[in-house]
Design a protein around this motif. Sequence first.
Motif, mmCIF file in Angstrom:
data_model
loop_
_atom_site.group_PDB
_atom_site.id
_atom_site.type_symbol
_atom_site.label_atom_id
_atom_site.label_comp_id
_atom_site.label_asym_id
_atom_site.label_seq_id
_atom_site.Cartn_x
_atom_site.Cartn_y
_atom_site.Cartn_z
ATOM 1 N N SER A 98 -25.607 -34.615 7.724
ATOM 2 C CA SER A 98 -25.298 -35.956 8.239
ATOM 3 C C SER A 98 -23.801 -36.203 8.334
ATOM 4 O O SER A 98 -23.041 -35.802 7.445
ATOM 5 N N GLY A 99 -23.405 -36.883 9.414
ATOM 6 C CA GLY A 99 -22.034 -37.389 9.479
ATOM 7 C C GLY A 99 -21.920 -38.505 8.471
ATOM 8 O O GLY A 99 -22.556 -39.535 8.632
ATOM 9 N N ASN B 38 -19.549 -41.180 6.514
ATOM 10 C CA ASN B 38 -18.271 -41.883 6.541
ATOM 11 C C ASN B 38 -17.387 -41.483 5.358
ATOM 12 O O ASN B 38 -17.813 -41.567 4.216
ATOM 13 N N ASN C 279 -20.627 -38.224 14.756
ATOM 14 C CA ASN C 279 -21.487 -39.391 14.498
ATOM 15 C C ASN C 279 -20.740 -40.714 14.641
ATOM 16 O O ASN C 279 -19.608 -40.846 14.182
ATOM 17 N N ALA D 10 -26.215 -43.854 15.071
ATOM 18 C CA ALA D 10 -26.954 -44.600 14.049
ATOM 19 C C ALA D 10 -26.813 -46.088 14.336
ATOM 20 O O ALA D 10 -25.872 -46.513 15.013
ATOM 21 N N GLN E 224 -35.481 -41.845 9.789
ATOM 22 C CA GLN E 224 -34.861 -42.064 8.475
ATOM 23 C C GLN E 224 -35.805 -42.840 7.572
ATOM 24 O O GLN E 224 -36.146 -43.987 7.852
ATOM 25 N N ALA F 84 -33.616 -42.606 2.017
ATOM 26 C CA ALA F 84 -32.315 -42.113 2.470
ATOM 27 C C ALA F 84 -31.133 -42.815 1.811
ATOM 28 O O ALA F 84 -31.142 -44.031 1.615
ATOM 29 N N GLY F 85 -30.101 -42.038 1.525
ATOM 30 C CA GLY F 85 -28.847 -42.598 1.022
ATOM 31 C C GLY F 85 -28.051 -43.217 2.162
ATOM 32 O O GLY F 85 -28.213 -42.857 3.324
ATOM 33 N N SER G 15 -35.322 -37.347 7.806
ATOM 34 C CA SER G 15 -34.134 -37.634 6.989
ATOM 35 C C SER G 15 -34.455 -38.617 5.882
ATOM 36 O O SER G 15 -35.049 -39.671 6.122
ATOM 37 N N GLY H 43 -34.349 -38.338 1.272
ATOM 38 C CA GLY H 43 -35.028 -37.829 0.084
ATOM 39 C C GLY H 43 -35.204 -36.322 0.047
ATOM 40 O O GLY H 43 -35.877 -35.808 -0.843
ATOM 41 N N GLY I 201 -28.042 -35.951 3.740
ATOM 42 C CA GLY I 201 -26.752 -36.533 3.416
ATOM 43 C C GLY I 201 -26.358 -36.235 1.982
ATOM 44 O O GLY I 201 -25.415 -35.486 1.711
ATOM 45 N N THR I 202 -27.109 -36.797 1.038
ATOM 46 C CA THR I 202 -26.746 -36.708 -0.378
ATOM 47 C C THR I 202 -26.548 -35.258 -0.836
ATOM 48 O O THR I 202 -25.614 -34.955 -1.579
ATOM 49 N N SER J 204 -32.800 -38.450 -3.305
ATOM 50 C CA SER J 204 -32.737 -37.003 -3.522
ATOM 51 C C SER J 204 -31.750 -36.646 -4.625
ATOM 52 O O SER J 204 -31.710 -35.491 -5.068
HETATM 53 C C1 LIG Z 1 -22.592 -41.277 1.311
HETATM 54 C C2 LIG Z 1 -23.366 -41.381 2.580
HETATM 55 C C3 LIG Z 1 -22.719 -41.777 3.737
HETATM 56 C C4 LIG Z 1 -23.426 -41.860 4.935
HETATM 57 N N1 LIG Z 1 -22.759 -42.183 6.074
HETATM 58 C C5 LIG Z 1 -23.413 -42.162 7.257
HETATM 59 C C6 LIG Z 1 -22.697 -42.370 8.479
HETATM 60 O O1 LIG Z 1 -21.475 -42.583 8.496
HETATM 61 N N2 LIG Z 1 -23.406 -42.311 9.627
HETATM 62 C C7 LIG Z 1 -24.768 -42.049 9.651
HETATM 63 O O2 LIG Z 1 -25.344 -41.966 10.724
HETATM 64 N N3 LIG Z 1 -25.453 -41.886 8.507
HETATM 65 C C8 LIG Z 1 -24.816 -41.914 7.320
HETATM 66 N N4 LIG Z 1 -25.523 -41.689 6.155
HETATM 67 C C9 LIG Z 1 -27.023 -41.630 6.170
HETATM 68 C C10 LIG Z 1 -27.565 -40.257 6.537
HETATM 69 O O3 LIG Z 1 -27.439 -40.109 7.907
HETATM 70 C C11 LIG Z 1 -29.015 -39.978 6.172
HETATM 71 O O4 LIG Z 1 -29.916 -40.866 6.750
HETATM 72 C C12 LIG Z 1 -29.284 -39.928 4.681
HETATM 73 O O5 LIG Z 1 -28.212 -39.361 3.993
HETATM 74 C C13 LIG Z 1 -30.548 -39.120 4.417
HETATM 75 O O6 LIG Z 1 -30.978 -39.247 3.097
HETATM 76 P P1 LIG Z 1 -30.468 -38.299 1.908
HETATM 77 O O7 LIG Z 1 -29.140 -38.866 1.541
HETATM 78 O O8 LIG Z 1 -31.499 -38.464 0.878
HETATM 79 O O9 LIG Z 1 -30.347 -36.902 2.452
HETATM 80 C C14 LIG Z 1 -24.829 -41.588 4.951
HETATM 81 C C15 LIG Z 1 -25.461 -41.200 3.777
HETATM 82 C C16 LIG Z 1 -24.756 -41.089 2.595
HETATM 83 C C17 LIG Z 1 -25.473 -40.646 1.361
#
Ligand SMILES: Cc1cc2nc3c(=O)[nH]c(=O)nc-3n(C[C@H](O)[C@H](O)[C@H](O)COP(=O)(O)O)c2cc1C
Length: 360
Positions: free
Chosen positions: A20-21, A23, A71, A135, A178, A182-183, A215, A217, A238-239, A325
């Motif tokens: 994941s992109g 921020n 992203n 997103a 998502q 999700a984080g 996406s 967990g 992401g996480t 996750s």
């Molecule tokens: C610290 C963090 C920052 C994130 N920033 C973005 C973002 O800038 N753009 C975006 O599309 N998703 C962002 N996400 C959400 C992820 O795209 C994704 O849906 C999520 O991480 C999936 O769940 P997981 O963290 O359990 O893998 C972010 C997630 C985390 C944990």
Amino acid sequence: MTLRTPLCDLLGIDLPIVQSGMNRIAGPELVAQVCEAGGLGILAALALPPETVREQIRKVRTLTKRPFGVNLWLIEPGTGAPDVEVLRGAQKQLDVFRGRLGAPAKSAAPTVAPLNIRENIEVILEERVPVFSTALGDPGDEIVSRCHSQGVKVISMVASVEEAAQVERSGVDAVVAQGFEAGGHRSSWTGAEPVGLFALVPRVVDAVKVPVIASGGIGDGRGLAAALALGAQGVLLGTRFLATKESAAPEFWKKAVLAGRESSLTKVLSGLPARAMRNAFVREYEASGAPVLPPFVQRAAAQDVYDAATARGDAELAALYAGQSAGLIHDLPGAGDVVRALAAEAEAALRRAMSWQGSR
Ligand SMILES: Cc1cc2nc3c(=O)[nH]c(=O)nc-3n(C[C@H](O)[C@H](O)[C@H](O)COP(=O)(O)O)c2cc1C
């Protein structure tokens, strides 16, 4: 056994694993490591100035020749001054945290920095980035067809079946479903109720014809195996990638992931629903009953608190976005190793699942 799915051919990758992109976390080094290992790395461009986005895209291209993504969020901050009472209440609670950090009290309305969405889309088009990841919004058919005419594929993250159908109508190439787990921020722009990934993925798979990427967990290869079994053609994590060597997250944030800290959905960090760890900021802000400023304004108001906490390495008052996750993640490897481990674990999990058939 091969994990290759049609999504891999669509995006020009070897493994159906997308980073994941994120921020302030997913920069060129992280992206390149994921791409070199055969997955799709995505650069976080949210709110970056267009010239920085262009520089980072070019930096990725010096590090890898493989396809990668960029992203952006598509939601714009509202205009107009926040309600005076809400501002006073929010600043009063933020002052409690500022006091603890030795930072000065504040009462004025914060300035919300521009997100540069239109300008950054132009950079993505001009640079002919292989994948545009969106997103919090529907890119719409005009942007999608401009992307396609430049050879840019579009993948859009949604949190409901209706949003998936909407972006499919706009012509996107793949949908990221998502789940509640999700984080980070929920990628819903319709106020949809959160749905867990196990129910959401097959529902979205049934509703759209384009490939679905799961996406939320997923922390190891068992999650990838399960997502494929549910009909997804890939996963976006992401996480798991936050806790890697190349992630730009501060050490205390990575340690909080390794500790498997509990998370919840909250609006107190940014004004938008997001999953973050329940540190002192989240717990105490929620318990205080203080009002929350509108989307982006809340984040802008609290940014000095997050910055001061981060400078001190204080995990209790920083914004610790992370998903469920976190409890599955126990190491801090390189991002390429994460991609390889996910693939090997998924293959083992699928084999194990098949071998149970008739084993009694
Ligand atoms: C610290 C963090 C920052 C994130 N920033 C973005 C973002 O800038 N753009 C975006 O599309 N998703 C962002 N996400 C959400 C992820 O795209 C994704 O849906 C999520 O991480 C999936 O769940 P997981 O963290 O359990 O893998 C972010 C997630 C985390 C944990």
